[in-house]
Design a protein around this motif. Structure first.
Motif, mmCIF file in Angstrom:
data_model
loop_
_atom_site.group_PDB
_atom_site.id
_atom_site.type_symbol
_atom_site.label_atom_id
_atom_site.label_comp_id
_atom_site.label_asym_id
_atom_site.label_seq_id
_atom_site.Cartn_x
_atom_site.Cartn_y
_atom_site.Cartn_z
ATOM 1 N N VAL A 77 -14.377 1.815 12.946
ATOM 2 C CA VAL A 77 -13.906 0.439 12.821
ATOM 3 C C VAL A 77 -12.648 0.420 11.967
ATOM 4 O O VAL A 77 -12.605 1.024 10.891
ATOM 5 N N LYS A 78 -11.626 -0.279 12.437
ATOM 6 C CA LYS A 78 -10.411 -0.440 11.653
ATOM 7 C C LYS A 78 -10.593 -1.656 10.749
ATOM 8 O O LYS A 78 -10.625 -2.793 11.223
ATOM 9 N N LEU A 79 -10.726 -1.402 9.461
ATOM 10 C CA LEU A 79 -11.009 -2.460 8.497
ATOM 11 C C LEU A 79 -9.748 -3.237 8.137
ATOM 12 O O LEU A 79 -8.627 -2.767 8.342
ATOM 13 N N ASP A 80 -9.960 -4.429 7.588
ATOM 14 C CA ASP A 80 -8.840 -5.324 7.277
ATOM 15 C C ASP A 80 -7.931 -4.797 6.177
ATOM 16 O O ASP A 80 -6.798 -5.263 6.028
ATOM 17 N N ASN A 81 -8.429 -3.835 5.368
ATOM 18 C CA ASN A 81 -7.632 -3.330 4.239
ATOM 19 C C ASN A 81 -6.974 -1.988 4.550
ATOM 20 O O ASN A 81 -6.695 -1.199 3.651
ATOM 21 N N ASP A 82 -6.758 -1.724 5.852
ATOM 22 C CA ASP A 82 -6.015 -0.539 6.304
ATOM 23 C C ASP A 82 -6.821 0.756 6.263
ATOM 24 O O ASP A 82 -6.248 1.832 6.410
#
Length: 280
Positions: free
Chosen positions: A110-115
């Protein structure tokens, strides 16, 4: 903000500290690199122990940058940045291969919102199983054949997924399996997108992280003082020994007790005579 991951111990003791753009290669679960079961894939990453579904494996490692690097190991982030792994580093999640024909993927990311890009198990993984994932449709053309029946729930209708976002039903399962030995800075999970209802501003994150860093620095200072303790004790002992040497070499004053007593008696007599005269 970016998070630097510092990892210690026999395995998986992970401390996250604020700032820095280098994501380490250490995995949260025990893994090893070996010859891949995928023909022509070279090395692959294998589980050393049994891993239950939704076990956190770690974050895609490397240097976070605004520019992609052709060739090698590169992962894009949710904010159009890139994590470039060092090809010379043998261990790490960048070694996970894509599942091929007749092989089922057991790892999702998963590509998280904080990079950061979180890798976790999507199914039961036995000890010594190779960890395999789906690279998604955006990966481009492959020099090998891939299965049309990908196990990643985001892949549908025989087509590979077009996004790497977190599914709603995954949030709770992943939160329940956050590694107990993972020390995170304030608001890390919020900034990653695990709590969509919580609005986290950049100012909130920086303030929390600054306070957290100060606490870490204070702890580090205390630990440093503790480490210097024996040396400080030795210094005090040395100073005490030097003091004893001075004491031993000091001048010794000898007193004539009888002469002092006689002088005192004579002086007292004179004082008494003067007092008698004054009284008359």
């Amino acid at each position: 903000p970016h998070i630097r991951f510092e990892m210690h111990s026999a395995l998986n003791s992970v401390s996250l500290t604020a700032s820095g753009k280098q994501i380490p290669y250490t995995t949260f679960a025990p893994t090893r690199v070996g010859k891949s079961t995928i023909p022509g894939a070279g090395d692959g990453l294998f589980a050393q122990d049994y891993l239950a579904p939704f076990t956190w494996l770690g974050f895609y490692p490397g240097k976070l940058t605004h520019k992609a690097k052709l060739g090698g190991y590169t992962m894009s982030t949710a904010n159009n940045k890139f994590i470039v792994a060092d090809t010379a580093v043998r261990e790490g999640l960048h070694r996970i291969n894509e599942a091929g024909i007749g092989v089922v993927a057991n790892v999702w990311y998963v590509k998280l919102d904080n990079d950061y890009v979180l890798f976790f198990t999507g199914a039961d993984v036995r000890a010594n199983d190779e960890l395999l994932t789906c690279y998604s449709a955006t990966y481009g053309s492959r020099p090998y054949a891939t299965s049309n029946g990908c196990s990643d729930p985001r892949c549908e209708g025989g087509k590979h997924r077009s996004h790497s976002s977190m599914l709603e039903e995954w949030r709770g399962a992943l939160l329940e399996r956050v590694p107990s030995n993972l020390v995170m800075p304030p608001l890390f999970l919020e900034s990653a997108g695990f709590f969509p209802d919580k609005q986290v501003t950049l100012k909130d994150m920086r303030t929390g992280e600054e306070e957290w860093i100060q606490d870490l620095e204070s702890e580090a200072s205390c630990e440093a003082d503790a480490e210097q303790g024996p040396g400080q004790i030795e210094e005090v002992q040395k100073q005490a020994e030097e003091g004893l040497k001075l004491f031993k070499t000091a001048t010794v004053l000898e007193f004539d007790l009888e002469a002092a007593q006689a002088f005192k008696a004579e002086t007292d007599g004179k004082i008494s005579a003067l007092e008698a005269e004054l009284a008359n």
